[in-house]
Design an enzyme around this catalytic site. Structure first.
Site, PDB file in Angstrom:
ATOM      1  N   GLU A   1      28.146 -62.958   0.121  1.00 16.64           N
ATOM      2  CA  GLU A   1      28.832 -62.874  -1.171  1.00 16.64           C
ATOM      3  C   GLU A   1      27.941 -62.212  -2.221  1.00 16.64           C
ATOM      4  O   GLU A   1      28.426 -61.476  -3.082  1.00 16.64           O
ATOM      5  CB  GLU A   1      29.235 -64.274  -1.635  1.00 16.64           C
ATOM      6  CG  GLU A   1      30.328 -64.930  -0.794  1.00 16.64           C
ATOM      7  CD  GLU A   1      29.801 -65.615   0.453  1.00 16.64           C
ATOM      8  OE1 GLU A   1      30.612 -66.207   1.189  1.00 16.64           O
ATOM      9  OE2 GLU A   1      28.577 -65.562   0.707  1.00 16.64           O
TER      10      GLU A   1
ATOM     11  N   ARG B   1      22.495 -64.812  12.475  1.00 21.11           N
ATOM     12  CA  ARG B   1      23.065 -64.943  11.128  1.00 21.11           C
ATOM     13  C   ARG B   1      22.194 -65.804  10.220  1.00 21.11           C
ATOM     14  O   ARG B   1      22.024 -65.500   9.043  1.00 21.11           O
ATOM     15  CB  ARG B   1      24.472 -65.562  11.241  1.00 21.11           C
ATOM     16  CG  ARG B   1      25.098 -66.006   9.919  1.00 21.11           C
ATOM     17  CD  ARG B   1      25.460 -64.819   9.055  1.00 21.11           C
ATOM     18  NE  ARG B   1      26.096 -65.244   7.816  1.00 21.11           N
ATOM     19  CZ  ARG B   1      25.454 -65.623   6.712  1.00 21.11           C
ATOM     20  NH1 ARG B   1      24.123 -65.651   6.704  1.00 21.11           N
ATOM     21  NH2 ARG B   1      26.117 -65.975   5.623  1.00 21.11           N
TER      22      ARG B   1
ATOM     23  N   GLU C   1      17.484 -56.638   5.996  1.00 19.95           N
ATOM     24  CA  GLU C   1      17.172 -55.383   6.679  1.00 19.95           C
ATOM     25  C   GLU C   1      18.287 -54.954   7.622  1.00 19.95           C
ATOM     26  O   GLU C   1      18.047 -54.219   8.578  1.00 19.95           O
ATOM     27  CB  GLU C   1      15.862 -55.515   7.464  1.00 19.95           C
ATOM     28  CG  GLU C   1      14.628 -55.528   6.589  1.00 19.95           C
ATOM     29  CD  GLU C   1      13.342 -55.330   7.382  1.00 19.95           C
ATOM     30  OE1 GLU C   1      12.417 -54.691   6.846  1.00 19.95           O
ATOM     31  OE2 GLU C   1      13.263 -55.808   8.538  1.00 19.95           O
TER      32      GLU C   1
ATOM     33  N   ASN D   1      31.123 -59.448   8.667  1.00 20.64           N
ATOM     34  CA  ASN D   1      31.472 -58.220   7.984  1.00 20.64           C
ATOM     35  C   ASN D   1      31.050 -57.004   8.819  1.00 20.64           C
ATOM     36  O   ASN D   1      29.877 -56.854   9.147  1.00 20.64           O
ATOM     37  CB  ASN D   1      30.777 -58.202   6.621  1.00 20.64           C
ATOM     38  CG  ASN D   1      30.877 -56.859   5.939  1.00 20.64           C
ATOM     39  OD1 ASN D   1      31.857 -56.138   6.117  1.00 20.64           O
ATOM     40  ND2 ASN D   1      29.877 -56.517   5.165  1.00 20.64           N
ATOM     41  N   LEU D   2      32.019 -56.161   9.161  1.00 21.17           N
ATOM     42  CA  LEU D   2      31.700 -54.961   9.940  1.00 21.17           C
ATOM     43  C   LEU D   2      31.586 -53.710   9.068  1.00 21.17           C
ATOM     44  O   LEU D   2      31.269 -52.628   9.564  1.00 21.17           O
ATOM     45  CB  LEU D   2      32.745 -54.743  11.038  1.00 21.17           C
ATOM     46  CG  LEU D   2      34.233 -54.667  10.654  1.00 21.17           C
ATOM     47  CD1 LEU D   2      34.611 -53.330  10.062  1.00 21.17           C
ATOM     48  CD2 LEU D   2      35.089 -54.951  11.868  1.00 21.17           C
TER      49      LEU D   2
END
Length: 412
Positions: free
Chosen positions: A52, A256, A302, A326-327
């Site tokens: 976000e 993640r 990164e 998120n792609l």
């Protein structure tokens, strides 16, 4: 929430053993902030975590462009979000933890900062916060708003709390028409479809250059498992171990959550694969990294570098029923995506990427590996260019959202 607060604070303290930022400014979680810089018009943005915060960056840039004198109050709930948010601040801005959603803490927060507008990113709707903001006549906007069908079903169990909170939103700026319909069904009174801010995220050019240099130095393809979640690394390594080991590409795994870096490193070593951890070298690749079978991306902020070094990426969160990640950043970096069956958190973006040739969908991790290995062998950069074109075609949401938000403020 009041009864649970001691347990939340204990959980933060425990998490702080691995991520020390969680142990700092604990009083802010209860609504105590100490002296604050004087201003009568804070533009408050709440970006709960890293994703976000990165999406909010594009919106904040546009808010500054359209209102240069803006003073930003940026709040977060996670250590990764707060660390990333520090780079978005300018002189006169402020950063803080959002307090827990208890009456006293929320009241103290809003009375102390007195924001001219509150902007909540994506899915953050808190009943007490909405109630107190409405009582103090602070307009509240849900920006880059999304609501999956699964989240809507789960929210219906608590609609006596969530629907009144939704009704108190001044405006929701939704990513898609489907999100808009679900938000309206959840009692949000005014919803406008404006697109996805993540298409407007700026890719770090320096990281792209470094990633391309690393790829050239390696002299072999790189298969990236991007933003993986619990259980996915085990599935991936099991499927990887069943492949013929001769001439396999370098496998790069980026979990993640940073608190899982050591756990994933142990899984890789248990699988009998040679490991190089990104945190152990600087800009130049050491011999260990050049010879390793697997890299662990155990660094923060990164992802552009990792996408640039990769020939293809498996989308984390999509091979377990977690909704996908998120792609869009991968596409902006020119990295083709192979995604599993579970992309409900980013359903429209996934469908659009698939239609544009920027992503392929498979049924499971074994099919995903087979497809990714096939892409690694393809000549030319057609898929990479399709990914970049897909990302570029959907930009512009940040400017549109900023205009609607600033219209809620008094004239400068």
């Amino acid at each position: 929430m009041r009864l649970l607060t001691p347990f939340y604070l204990l959980r933060l303290w425990r998490r702080g053993a691995a991520e020390p930022l969680y142990r700092q400014w604990l009083a802010q979680r209860l609504g105590f902030y100490g002296p604050t810089p004087p201003t009568s018009a804070w533009v408050w943005v709440h970006a709960v975590s890293l994703g976000e915060t990165r999406a909010a960056a594009a919106l904040i840039d546009q808010l500054r462009l359209q209102r240069p004198a803006m003073r930003l109050l940026l709040t977060h709930s996670t250590a990764t979000g707060r660390a990333a948010g520090l780079g978005l601040l300018r002189d006169g801005d402020a950063q803080a933890w959002l307090p827990y959603d208890t009456p006293g803490a929320v009241r103290r927060f809003l009375l102390q900062w007195r924001p001219a507008v509150g902007i909540l990113m994506e899915t953050e709707i808190w009943p007490q916060l909405q109630f107190e903001a409405a009582r103090q006549q602070i307009p509240m906007v849900l920006a880059n708003a999304r609501l999956s069908a699964r989240s809507q079903r789960r929210g219906e169990r608590f609609k006596s709390l969530l629907h009144p909170a939704g009704r108190r939103l001044t405006l929701a700026l939704a990513q898609t028409e489907a999100d808009s319909e679900r938000l309206r069904a959840s009692a949000v009174p005014k919803v406008l479809v404006q697109g996805n801010l993540k298409f407007d995220m700026q890719v770090d050019a320096g990281q792209l250059t470094q990633g391309h240099c690393w790829h050239e130095a390696l002299g072999r393809p790189v298969l990236l498992a991007a933003v993986t979640r619990e259980g996915e690394e085990t599935m991936l390594l099991q499927a990887w171990s069943q492949l013929p080991q001769q001439d396999l590409p370098l496998l790069l795994i980026v979990p993640r959550h940073p608190q899982r870096f050591d756990e994933v490193a142990a899984l890789i070593e248990k699988a009998g694969l040679t490991l190089a951890r990104r945190s152990t070298w600087q800009d130049s690749l050491p011999e260990q990294a050049l010879m390793a079978q697997v890299w662990l991306g155990d660094s923060m902020r990164e992802m552009a570098l990792y996408y640039a070094v990769a020939d293809v990426a498996l989308l984390g969160g999509s091979f377990a029923p977690l909704g996908g990640q998120n792609l869009i950043e991968a596409a902006a970096c020119g990295c083709p995506i192979v995604m599993g069956p579970h992309t409900f958190n980013f359903a429209e973006a996934a469908e659009l990427a698939e239609a544009a040739g920027a992503a392929l969908r498979v049924a499971d991790i074994s099919q995903g590996l087979a497809q990714a290995l096939s892409i690694c062998k393809e000549p030319g950069g057609q898929r990479a260019e399709q990914a970049r074109q897909f990302a570029a075609a959907h930009r512009g949401a940040a400017a549109r959202m900023a205009s609607y938000i600033l219209a809620l403020l008094p004239s400068a």
